[in-house]
Scaffold this motif. Structure first.
Motif, PDB file in Angstrom:
ATOM      1  N   ASP A 146       0.823  -1.208   0.000  1.00  0.00           N
ATOM      2  CA  ASP A 146       0.000   0.000   0.000  1.00  0.00           C
ATOM      3  C   ASP A 146       0.860   1.263   0.000  1.00  0.00           C
ATOM      4  N   ALA A 147       1.950   1.234   0.762  1.00  0.00           N
ATOM      5  CA  ALA A 147       2.842   2.396   0.805  1.00  0.00           C
ATOM      6  C   ALA A 147       3.454   2.661  -0.572  1.00  0.00           C
ATOM      7  N   PHE A 148       3.884   1.615  -1.255  1.00  0.00           N
ATOM      8  CA  PHE A 148       4.507   1.781  -2.562  1.00  0.00           C
ATOM      9  C   PHE A 148       3.500   2.305  -3.582  1.00  0.00           C
ATOM     10  N   VAL A 149       2.298   1.731  -3.594  1.00  0.00           N
ATOM     11  CA  VAL A 149       1.270   2.165  -4.552  1.00  0.00           C
ATOM     12  C   VAL A 149       0.873   3.610  -4.274  1.00  0.00           C
ATOM     13  N   SER A 150       0.680   3.953  -3.004  1.00  0.00           N
ATOM     14  CA  SER A 150       0.314   5.314  -2.638  1.00  0.00           C
ATOM     15  C   SER A 150       1.395   6.303  -3.060  1.00  0.00           C
ATOM     16  N   PHE A 151       2.644   5.952  -2.786  1.00  0.00           N
ATOM     17  CA  PHE A 151       3.735   6.869  -3.135  1.00  0.00           C
ATOM     18  C   PHE A 151       3.877   7.005  -4.655  1.00  0.00           C
ATOM     19  N   TYR A 152       3.670   5.921  -5.365  1.00  0.00           N
ATOM     20  CA  TYR A 152       3.716   5.991  -6.826  1.00  0.00           C
ATOM     21  C   TYR A 152       2.683   6.997  -7.339  1.00  0.00           C
ATOM     22  N   HIS A 153       1.446   6.912  -6.834  1.00  0.00           N
ATOM     23  CA  HIS A 153       0.407   7.834  -7.290  1.00  0.00           C
ATOM     24  C   HIS A 153       0.683   9.268  -6.831  1.00  0.00           C
ATOM     25  N   HIS A 154       1.338   9.416  -5.677  1.00  0.00           N
ATOM     26  CA  HIS A 154       1.732  10.747  -5.207  1.00  0.00           C
ATOM     27  C   HIS A 154       2.792  11.341  -6.140  1.00  0.00           C
ATOM     28  N   MET A 155       3.729  10.516  -6.575  1.00  0.00           N
ATOM     29  CA  MET A 155       4.845  10.993  -7.400  1.00  0.00           C
ATOM     30  C   MET A 155       4.521  11.019  -8.892  1.00  0.00           C
ATOM     31  N   PRO A 162       2.519  12.504 -11.000  1.00  0.00           N
ATOM     32  CA  PRO A 162       2.499  13.762 -11.759  1.00  0.00           C
ATOM     33  C   PRO A 162       3.894  14.370 -11.970  1.00  0.00           C
ATOM     34  N   MET A 163       4.851  13.991 -11.140  1.00  0.00           N
ATOM     35  CA  MET A 163       6.192  14.557 -11.244  1.00  0.00           C
ATOM     36  C   MET A 163       7.143  13.680 -12.069  1.00  0.00           C
ATOM     37  N   ARG A 167       7.693   5.294 -16.228  1.00  0.00           N
ATOM     38  CA  ARG A 167       6.376   5.477 -16.826  1.00  0.00           C
ATOM     39  C   ARG A 167       5.293   4.699 -16.095  1.00  0.00           C
ATOM     40  N   THR A 168       5.644   3.534 -15.607  1.00  0.00           N
ATOM     41  CA  THR A 168       4.646   2.648 -15.007  1.00  0.00           C
ATOM     42  C   THR A 168       5.059   2.304 -13.582  1.00  0.00           C
ATOM     43  N   PHE A 169       4.119   1.705 -12.860  1.00  0.00           N
ATOM     44  CA  PHE A 169       4.428   1.245 -11.514  1.00  0.00           C
ATOM     45  C   PHE A 169       5.561   0.225 -11.548  1.00  0.00           C
ATOM     46  N   GLN A 170       5.575  -0.640 -12.560  1.00  0.00           N
ATOM     47  CA  GLN A 170       6.640  -1.637 -12.676  1.00  0.00           C
ATOM     48  C   GLN A 170       8.007  -0.983 -12.859  1.00  0.00           C
ATOM     49  N   ASP A 171       8.051   0.155 -13.547  1.00  0.00           N
ATOM     50  CA  ASP A 171       9.307   0.903 -13.692  1.00  0.00           C
ATOM     51  C   ASP A 171       9.687   1.588 -12.386  1.00  0.00           C
ATOM     52  N   PHE A 172       8.683   2.025 -11.654  1.00  0.00           N
ATOM     53  CA  PHE A 172       8.889   2.811 -10.437  1.00  0.00           C
ATOM     54  C   PHE A 172       9.315   1.951  -9.249  1.00  0.00           C
TER      55      PHE A 172
END
Length: 170
Positions: free
Chosen positions: A65-74, A76-77, A84-89
């Protein structure tokens, strides 16, 4: 709310007392007893807080949950060359930089775990998911830990005021 003894929602944003974004002078100017917040790893928390036995309520989150939340927070930046994707992030979060892009997530968790074992009377570890599941139970734990001695009625009112489904007035 426990420290103030009422369930009125705080109008100041959490950044007003965020160690990560405020100078020591601003933090010192906040009236005591202070309620501060931070994303600091244990080794960056001001030493006097740890040495004085300052009470710490440490809220952790399920890593997924922390990783998914932070991905969506970041997101836009981010740009196409970064991730590009969560898998890249995800590898960036698990690798050298960690969940906050400044510190390895696993090191962060391990350091707080070690501190918790050595100073169990100074820190209360909570899980975000437990707060969502049973806020009254978790607020009672905080009440006991801080010694605020608040009534069950006030604790229920605080849980209602902080309900995740209730929109906060700004």
């Amino acid at each position: 709310m426990l420290k103030r003894g009422n369930s009125e929602y705080e109008t100041k944003t959490k950044e007003a007392a965020f160690l990560d974004f405020r100078s020591p002078e601003i933090i010192r100017s906040i009236p005591s007893p202070r309620v501060l917040n931070s994303h600091y790893p244990c080794k960056l928390v001001p030493r006097e807080m740890l040495q004085k036995g300052t009470k710490i309520v440490h809220v952790m989150r399920n890593p997924k949950d922390a990783f998914v939340s932070f991905y969506h927070h970041m997101k836009p930046m981010l740009n196409d060359t970064f991730a590009r994707t969560f898998q890249d992030f995800l590898p960036l979060m698990l690798g050298d930089y960690g969940i906050y892009m400044f510190y390895p997530w696993f090191s962060y968790v391990k350091e707080w775990e070690t501190f918790s074992k050595q100073h169990s009377d100074q820190i209360l570890n909570l899980f975000f998911e437990d707060l969502k599941e049973d806020p009254v139970r978790e607020i009672k734990r905080i009440n006991d830990f801080l010694g605020t001695d608040r009534s069950d009625d006030l604790i229920r009112q605080i849980a209602e005021s902080c309900d995740f489904k209730k929109p906060q007035e700004s």
